[in-house]
Design an enzyme around this catalytic site. Structure first.
Site, PDB file in Angstrom:
ATOM      1  N   GLY B  42       0.766  -1.188   0.035  1.00 32.84           N
ATOM      2  CA  GLY B  42      -0.014  -0.023   0.173  1.00 32.84           C
ATOM      3  C   GLY B  42       0.894   1.221  -0.011  1.00 32.84           C
ATOM      4  CB  ALA B  44       3.531   2.099   4.511  1.00 37.39           C
ATOM      5  N   GLY B  45       4.258   0.536   2.211  1.00 37.46           N
ATOM      6  CA  GLY B  45       5.131  -0.320   1.465  1.00 37.46           C
ATOM      7  C   GLY B  45       5.508   0.031   0.032  1.00 37.46           C
ATOM      8  NE  ARG B 330     -12.324  10.356   9.666  1.00 37.62           N
ATOM      9  CZ  ARG B 330     -11.267   9.680   8.742  1.00 37.62           C
ATOM     10  NH1 ARG B 330     -10.571   8.905   9.313  1.00 37.62           N
ATOM     11  NH2 ARG B 330     -11.252  10.382   7.712  1.00 37.62           N
ATOM     12  CG  HIS B 401     -12.319   4.249   8.518  1.00 43.78           C
ATOM     13  ND1 HIS B 401     -12.677   3.895   6.923  1.00 43.78           N
ATOM     14  CD2 HIS B 401     -11.508   5.420   8.221  1.00 43.78           C
ATOM     15  CE1 HIS B 401     -11.977   4.830   6.660  1.00 43.78           C
ATOM     16  NE2 HIS B 401     -11.260   5.544   7.037  1.00 43.78           N
ATOM     17  CD  GLU B 425      -5.072   0.907   9.158  1.00 41.09           C
ATOM     18  OE1 GLU B 425      -5.018   0.971   7.865  1.00 41.09           O
ATOM     19  OE2 GLU B 425      -6.108   0.543   9.891  1.00 41.09           O
ATOM     20  NE  ARG B 435      -6.539   7.264  10.024  1.00 40.63           N
ATOM     21  CZ  ARG B 435      -7.125   7.780   9.109  1.00 40.63           C
ATOM     22  NH1 ARG B 435      -7.044   8.940   8.706  1.00 40.63           N
ATOM     23  NH2 ARG B 435      -8.134   7.155   8.927  1.00 40.63           N
ATOM     24  CG  LEU B 441      -4.636   9.091   2.062  1.00 43.60           C
ATOM     25  CD1 LEU B 441      -5.094   9.639   0.868  1.00 43.60           C
ATOM     26  CD2 LEU B 441      -4.380   7.425   1.869  1.00 43.60           C
TER      27      LEU B 441
END
Lengths: 252, 637
Positions: B42, B44-45, B330, B401, B425, B435, B441
């Site tokens: 994703g 990060a990877g 949130r 989420h 994450e 968060r 992102l």
């Protein structure tokens, strides 16, 4: 389970790459119109497992229409009957109780079937690896606002970049061409100043990878655009062709 | 073992620069003698893989999907924060840092968060240079919008598909390195075990998901970028394949797990419609810029929303939180929605929904302008529910989420296992107990592009420059463990499918460890999950064999791990006798029903150490100190 729809499914079964494959008929019962197509497949699979049979393998992940993983050919159409929708976003309210639905994998020699409805789309990655990038290393970027881009160009580049790489364009094409997929990436960069330095090289390299992967040529039937769940336009193919001709003549 | 966060000395704003100078370097010609494994592709990877390969390291990446481009970062909608202050509205690195620490309800590390805010500006530069088509204004410069928990507009976006465009950017950078041969990409592969040699992470055992073959891959360091573990709740906004197996396997090999109970429940998701449902769909937080949230003032009001006059509607967020209104963080928005429904003001057939109304925005801006901003989200809503949000309000309800918890890492992003890193994450580090929107992102790309490439060199510089063997007894033993486990799952031949167990687990977690938690509920939940786990290992039915493409076998391994991880989450929630951010213990609330922290006793990161099968894990505490931001009751009123 909550619904009252009963569906007959004719599903492609193929044990692995070398198996010849065949259709099998299954029943999906008590289906709710609010279920997604994949949730209906889940219900069918649970029943198959309980009956001691092998469930149908199919690709899926995000189930919200953006990852591009799901890939079913439903009643002769990529991602089913509705326009602008991936299989995971197709809901059973688009069908009637008593319907017979035929489900197949993408059919293309560049996308070999791995099992049942799962195909190998690694050829798409190889096309991207050949040139689908701007050659910039981490850390060497100028300030983001030092590159102004006209709004309409940015929008057009976005429209091309919205491709999810699902492969519906290839499945829908009688030549199994991946031109729409490839042109989306070529166009995104061709429209933006960041893409200019490698513009010619990119299109030459990606076209070469497209050919090596075994995808067919484009004969302008535009079936790809009609089946694309993200509305990628065939004008991208025209742009790619122009760039390819120009690059082939002037060389790099 | 004592936890050392390795936070550098010096003033907050200079820590990262000083630290970068002090980190050891690896000579360019030596870099190619080091192998790095990255699991997960994703944000990060993929960004880490591209950046490390550009530096000259040999990188191997692994993802369970058929292409790195499909990682679930792709589904992030709203945007990415950066302290660019392009709007001239008073933003700064310090303000982004401050908002993030406050938004996280003072349970994040100041030094990490400040670094995140610092590098946020580089991320936007990098992505634009890659050709990411961000939204722009007519003048050709980048546009911004607002997100919850902030009073400045610092969120960059690409319609409602920001995650997709950023991931495709990182994927393109990674593809360039695959083309040069510096990255070797293994798709449809799943990491099933971490391999330790002499106390260091030296590789992984992976399963080829097409053939079922088990493979041994060695390296000098292993980086886990495998995302969050929210799917322990079954019905979530996560992708169906998202799982906690990689980090849980690493945890059992010695990596401490940080704040496992910190879960984010997102306020604006499409409500559950029936028991057939396989996942929930998010409606971007950006909708709260223009949408107004309300419920009828009358309980059990059965009228259609259009028939309820303005004076009989309760715009409860605007009423309770006048300064932030619909843009509260949130956790607060979610809890308020639950509160309204619990009191009987919910709408829709299940009464577990509130309205998100665009009537005023459509009147003010015109339908066309609303369409341009949110068109794809409105289409998606219509596709799923069969209702048109242009003519009647959306119905929304909170859903799981994101997980703020994850593997404990030090300032260098290294876990408690030497040579094992966790990014994005998958680690616990930057978001505290809640968060803020558009910060996931930012963190994924910060870790991958701008933090790990510096810090991993410091570790590798001291490692021997010879290849790591994958034939050592440690590798053989780990391979055997993996095979034994797969065979065990296949050999139970019980009566219930893995989906049934997963659904049961999800309901259990939601009931006992969801939006409202209590000591009695958690204690009961722990007993239930133990019983469910026991049953799972006696009555599971997995069809097929191991040496084939077997999706139920893949899932069985993941659910088996969730059955253990879920218990740890409940122990953590039970231990934390306070409410903070997304962790709401009903016993600890202010008279107004807000989260009541206990800074005296719980101002720490709970880092859990695995002690063996069915053993209580050991709690380690990393005390958090706040030198810059004054600890106070969060207020968004």
């Amino acid at each position: 389970m909550s619904g009252n729809m009963n569906i007959t499914l004719k599903v492609w079964r193929q044990k692995n790459k070398s198996d010849a494959g065949r259709f099998e008929t299954y029943q999906a019962k008590h289906i709710s119109p609010d279920m997604s197509f994949l949730e209906m497949m889940d219900v069918m699979n649970e029943q198959l497992i309980k009956d001691g049979k092998d469930p149908v393998a199919f690709d899926h992940d995000c189930r919200e229409g953006i990852c591009g993983m799901c890939s079913m050919y439903i009643n002769g159409r990529a991602h089913g009957p509705n326009k602008g929708v991936t299989t995971c976003q197709l809901h059973m309210r688009s069908f009637k109780s008593g319907d017979t639905i035929v489900v197949e994998p993408w059919r293309a020699s560049a996308f070999p079937v791995l099992k049942d409805l799962i195909v190998d789309r690694a050829a798409f990655d190889r096309i991207q690896q050949a040139g689908g990038f701007v050659g910039i290393n981490t850390g060497s970027a100028p300030d983001a606002n030092s590159i102004p881009i006209q709004k309409h160009l940015a929008e057009e580049a976005f429209n091309a970049a919205a491709c999810i790489g699902c492969g519906a364009c290839v499945a829908a094409c009688k030549n199994s061409s991946a031109m729409l997929f490839m042109s989306a990436k070529v166009s995104q960069y061709a429209l933006l100043p960041q893409g200019q330095p490698e513009r010619k090289l990119r299109v030459l390299n990606m076209m070469k990878a497209h050919e090596e992967a075994g995808f067919g040529a484009c004969t302008n039937t535009e079936a790809c655009e009609a089946e694309c769940p993200k509305g990628i336009s065939v004008t991208n193919i025209a742009r790619l062709n122009r760039d390819f001709v120009a690059a082939s003549f002037t060389g790099e | 073992m004592t936890l050392d966060s390795k936070i550098p000395a010096g003033p907050l704003s200079e820590k990262w620069d000083r630290h970068k100078f002090n980190l050891k370097l690896v000579n360019p010609s030596n870099k190619r003698r080091y192998d790095v494994i990255i699991v997960g592709t994703g944000l990060a990877g993929a960004s880490a893989a591209a950046s490390l390969a550009e530096l000259g390291y040999n990188v191997k990446t692994f993802c369970f999907q058929d292409s790195p481009r499909r990682a679930h970062s792709i589904a992030a909608q709203g945007g990415i924060n950066a302290a660019k202050n392009y709007r001239n509205d008073g933003d700064s690195v310090y303000r982004l840092f401050y908002d993030t620490v406050k938004g996280g309800d003072y349970r994040a590390r100041e030094a990490n968060v400040h670094r995140l805010a610092q590098v946020s500006v580089n991320i936007i530069d990098q992505c634009v240079a890659q050709g990411v088509p961000f939204a722009r204004e007519y003048g050709g410069l980048l546009d911004n919008r607002s997100f919850g928990g902030a009073q400045v507009s610092r969120t960059f976006y690409a319609r409602g598909q920001t995650g997709q465009q950023l991931l495709l950017g990182a994927y393109s950078a990674m593809n360039r390195q695959i083309g040069t041969g510096m990255v070797k990409s293994f798709t449809r592969h799943e990491m099933l075990e971490l391999v330790m040699v002499d106390g260091q992470a030296r590789g992984i055992i992976a399963r080829d998901l097409v053939t079922g073959e088990i493979e041994r891959h060695s390296a000098h360091a292993v980086v886990l970028c495998t995302g969050g573990y929210g799917n322990v709740f079954y019905l979530t906004t996560y992708a169906r394949g998202s799982n906690g197996t990689a980090i849980w396997r690493a945890h059992k090999k010695g990596a401490f797990f940080g704040n496992p109970c910190f879960t984010q429940i997102h306020p604006t998701c499409i409500p559950v419609s029936g028991d057939h449902q396989s996942k929930l769909t998010l409606m971007s937080e950006s909708l709260r810029n223009d949408g107004r949230i309300w419920v009828p003032k009358k309980k059990d009001d059965a009228r259609r929303p259009a028939d309820i006059p303005e004076e009989e509607r309760d715009y409860y967020l605007e009423r309770i939180y006048p300064s932030f209104g619909n843009l509260v963080p949130r956790d607060i928005a979610s809890r308020a929605a639950k509160g309204m429904c619990d009191k009987g003001f919910g709408v829709g057939t299940t009464k577990l929904a509130v309205y998100l109304d665009f009537k005023d925005a459509i009147q003010r801006l015109g339908q066309k302008a609303v369409e341009a901003k949110y068109g794809n989200l409105f289409d998606m809503y219509k596709q799923i529910t069969g209702e048109d949000p242009y003519s009647s309000p959306m119905m929304i309800y909170p859903a799981v989420h994101y997980t703020m918890g994850g593997l404990w890492v030090d300032y260098n992003l290294m876990t408690t296992v030497p040579g094992l890193y966790a990014c994005g994450e998958a680690n616990f580090s930057d978001h505290g107990a809640n968060r803020l929107g558009a910060s996931a992102l930012m963190q994924g790309l910060a870790d991958g592009y701008f933090v790990l490439p510096y810090t991993i060199g410091d570790y590798l510089a001291s490692e021997e420059r010879k290849p790591v063997s994958n034939d050592s007894p440690e590798f053989m033993e780990a391979e055997k463990q993996v095979k034994d486990r797969l065979n065990k799952l296949l050999s139970i031949k019980g009566k219930k499918t893995v989906h049934e167990y997963h659904r049961e687990l999800g309901l259990l977690m939601w009931e006992h460890c969801g939006m409202g938690r209590t000591a009695t509920g958690l204690t009961e939940g722990i007993n239930k999950i133990k019983a469910l786990r026991e049953e799972f290992w006696q009555n599971l039915l997995v069809p097929g064999v191991d040496l084939e493409l077997n999706q139920n076998l893949e899932k069985a391994g993941r659910v088996a791990d969730f059955l253990e991880l879920g218990e740890l989450m409940m122990h953590d929630a039970l231990n934390r006798n306070e409410s903070c951010g997304g962790h709401f213990r009903e016993e600890y609330q202010t008279p107004e029903g807000e989260a009541l922290r206990d800074d005296e006793n719980y101002c720490y990161v709970a880092a859990w150490e695995y002690k063996g099968e069915n053993q209580m894990e050991e709690l380690h505490k990393e005390q958090l100190t706040f030198d810059e931001v004054h600890l106070t009751q969060r207020s968004y009123k």
